[in-house]
Design a protein around this motif. Sequence first.
Motif, short mmCIF file in Angstrom:
data_model
loop_
_atom_site.label_atom_id
_atom_site.label_comp_id
_atom_site.label_asym_id
_atom_site.label_seq_id
_atom_site.Cartn_x
_atom_site.Cartn_y
_atom_site.Cartn_z
N GLY A 191 66.90 19.91 25.41
CA GLY A 191 66.53 19.21 26.65
C GLY A 191 65.34 19.84 27.34
N VAL A 192 65.33 21.18 27.37
CA VAL A 192 64.21 21.90 27.98
C VAL A 192 62.92 21.64 27.20
CG1 VAL A 192 63.25 24.19 28.45
CG2 VAL A 192 65.63 23.69 29.01
N ALA A 193 63.00 21.71 25.86
CA ALA A 193 61.83 21.47 25.02
C ALA A 193 61.29 20.06 25.22
CB ALA A 193 62.18 21.70 23.56
N SER A 194 62.21 19.09 25.33
CA SER A 194 61.79 17.70 25.54
C SER A 194 61.08 17.54 26.88
CB SER A 194 63.01 16.78 25.47
OG SER A 194 62.65 15.44 25.72
N ALA A 195 61.64 18.18 27.92
CA ALA A 195 61.02 18.09 29.25
C ALA A 195 59.64 18.74 29.24
CB ALA A 195 61.92 18.77 30.28
N GLN A 196 59.51 19.87 28.56
CA GLN A 196 58.21 20.54 28.49
C GLN A 196 57.19 19.68 27.74
OE1 GLN A 196 59.31 24.24 26.62
NE2 GLN A 196 59.64 25.29 28.57
N ALA A 197 57.63 19.00 26.69
CA ALA A 197 56.73 18.13 25.93
C ALA A 197 56.22 16.99 26.80
CB ALA A 197 57.45 17.58 24.71
N VAL A 198 57.11 16.45 27.65
CA VAL A 198 56.71 15.36 28.55
C VAL A 198 55.66 15.85 29.54
CG1 VAL A 198 57.51 13.85 30.41
CG2 VAL A 198 58.87 14.09 28.32
N VAL A 199 55.88 17.05 30.09
CA VAL A 199 54.92 17.61 31.05
C VAL A 199 53.56 17.84 30.38
CG1 VAL A 199 54.38 19.63 32.46
CG2 VAL A 199 56.69 18.66 32.50
N LYS A 200 53.57 18.42 29.17
CA LYS A 200 52.32 18.68 28.45
C LYS A 200 51.57 17.38 28.18
CE LYS A 200 53.66 22.99 26.16
NZ LYS A 200 53.94 23.66 24.89
N ARG A 201 52.30 16.35 27.75
CA ARG A 201 51.67 15.07 27.47
C ARG A 201 51.06 14.48 28.72
NH1 ARG A 201 49.32 12.64 23.21
NH2 ARG A 201 48.78 10.53 23.89
N ALA A 202 51.77 14.60 29.84
CA ALA A 202 51.24 14.07 31.10
C ALA A 202 49.96 14.79 31.49
CB ALA A 202 52.30 14.21 32.21
N LYS A 203 49.90 16.12 31.28
CA LYS A 203 48.70 16.88 31.59
C LYS A 203 47.53 16.44 30.73
CE LYS A 203 49.87 19.86 34.82
NZ LYS A 203 49.16 19.91 36.14
N LEU A 259 44.00 14.77 32.12
CA LEU A 259 42.68 15.31 31.79
C LEU A 259 41.83 14.25 31.10
CD1 LEU A 259 40.61 17.54 31.56
CD2 LEU A 259 41.82 18.40 29.54
N ALA A 260 42.41 13.52 30.15
CA ALA A 260 41.66 12.47 29.45
C ALA A 260 41.14 11.44 30.43
CB ALA A 260 42.54 11.81 28.39
N ASN A 261 41.98 11.03 31.37
CA ASN A 261 41.56 10.02 32.34
C ASN A 261 40.45 10.52 33.25
OD1 ASN A 261 43.35 8.05 31.41
ND2 ASN A 261 45.01 8.75 32.74
N LYS A 262 40.45 11.82 33.54
CA LYS A 262 39.36 12.39 34.33
C LYS A 262 38.05 12.37 33.55
CE LYS A 262 42.11 15.58 37.17
NZ LYS A 262 41.84 14.86 38.44
N MET A 263 38.14 12.61 32.24
CA MET A 263 36.93 12.70 31.42
C MET A 263 36.33 11.35 31.10
SD MET A 263 38.30 15.72 28.85
CE MET A 263 36.78 15.88 27.90
N ILE A 264 37.15 10.33 30.96
CA ILE A 264 36.65 9.00 30.60
C ILE A 264 35.78 8.43 31.71
CG2 ILE A 264 37.39 6.61 30.24
CD1 ILE A 264 39.90 7.81 28.85
N GLY A 265 34.63 7.88 31.32
CA GLY A 265 33.76 7.26 32.31
C GLY A 265 32.31 7.21 31.87
N ARG A 284 47.39 6.30 18.59
CA ARG A 284 47.79 7.56 17.99
C ARG A 284 48.48 8.46 19.01
NH1 ARG A 284 45.53 8.61 12.91
NH2 ARG A 284 46.20 10.77 13.21
N THR A 285 49.43 9.24 18.55
CA THR A 285 50.18 10.13 19.43
C THR A 285 49.75 11.59 19.28
OG1 THR A 285 51.94 10.37 17.78
CG2 THR A 285 52.19 8.62 19.43
N ARG A 329 47.21 25.94 28.26
CA ARG A 329 45.83 25.45 28.28
C ARG A 329 45.68 24.27 27.32
NH1 ARG A 329 42.22 30.71 27.33
NH2 ARG A 329 43.78 31.03 25.68
N VAL A 330 44.50 23.65 27.37
CA VAL A 330 44.22 22.49 26.53
C VAL A 330 43.00 22.79 25.67
CG1 VAL A 330 43.43 20.08 26.52
CG2 VAL A 330 45.24 20.79 28.08
N ALA A 331 43.10 22.49 24.39
CA ALA A 331 41.97 22.64 23.49
C ALA A 331 41.27 21.30 23.31
CB ALA A 331 42.43 23.17 22.13
N SER A 332 39.98 21.27 23.57
CA SER A 332 39.17 20.09 23.31
C SER A 332 38.41 20.35 22.02
CB SER A 332 38.20 19.82 24.46
OG SER A 332 37.38 18.70 24.17
N GLU A 333 38.99 19.87 20.92
CA GLU A 333 38.39 20.10 19.61
C GLU A 333 37.21 19.15 19.40
OE1 GLU A 333 41.40 20.33 16.46
OE2 GLU A 333 42.89 20.36 18.08
#
Length: 233
Positions: free
Chosen positions: A37-49, A53-59, A88-89, A122-126
């Motif tokens: 349950g903790v891992a699932s919640a953390q995955a949701v938070v990471k995905r939201a972050k 970030l993607a929405n801030k960059m788009i434009g 894609r996920t 952190r987030v990696a922008s490859e």
Amino acid sequence: MMMHLSSTMTRGLALGLSVLALAACSKVASPTSRVAGVASAQAVVKRAKLEQLANKMIGVYDSKDQAQADPENYRDVTLHMVRVWPERTDGPWLYIEQALSNQVALPYRQRVYKLSARADGRVASEILTLPEPALQYAGAWRSGQPLGQLKPEDLTPRTGCAVILREALPGVWAGSTVDRECPSELYGATYATSIVKVTSRTLESWDRGYDANGEQVWGADKGGYVFIKRSVR
């Protein structure tokens, strides 16, 4: 005094105790389920972050204001950034074009960025490059399905050139490439560095190339380009 219970009462009492025991067990999650349950919640938070970030960059951006204020050191550059392969996920994935504002049809930089969450928060922008000649994809940001004819397997990763970003302040992401890990041969360089800052309205990018002696051979001298977001598409 010892009490003697009938067999019926004994069976009833045993059944009641069994029900209570089952009820108690159902209220206590197993260690395995709690960890999941903790891992699932953390995955949701990471995905939201990542999505934030993607929405801030788009434009659609340009550096017109900076170029007008300091024409000797900065050019008016237009930057388009759009999402690609939204189904894609393993992303988000973004397509980027940069061109002089008076030559938008001839971009001098075309890249694909893949955003991924790291274990340290952190987030990696490859960074990945398009198949040559890249100009065949110029203007892909206009399409309803940008780069829809391509797949990630068609791209070439620029190993060592990922920009590692962290949320420095709420809604403000900043980061850079790592040391001398990003190779470059442009204008005699041996490696390149990038420093990036992303907010809701701006994208700052300072790209520089260095030779084997650590001398800068290309890129802005005074500081990074400041791109102002003019629209979201």
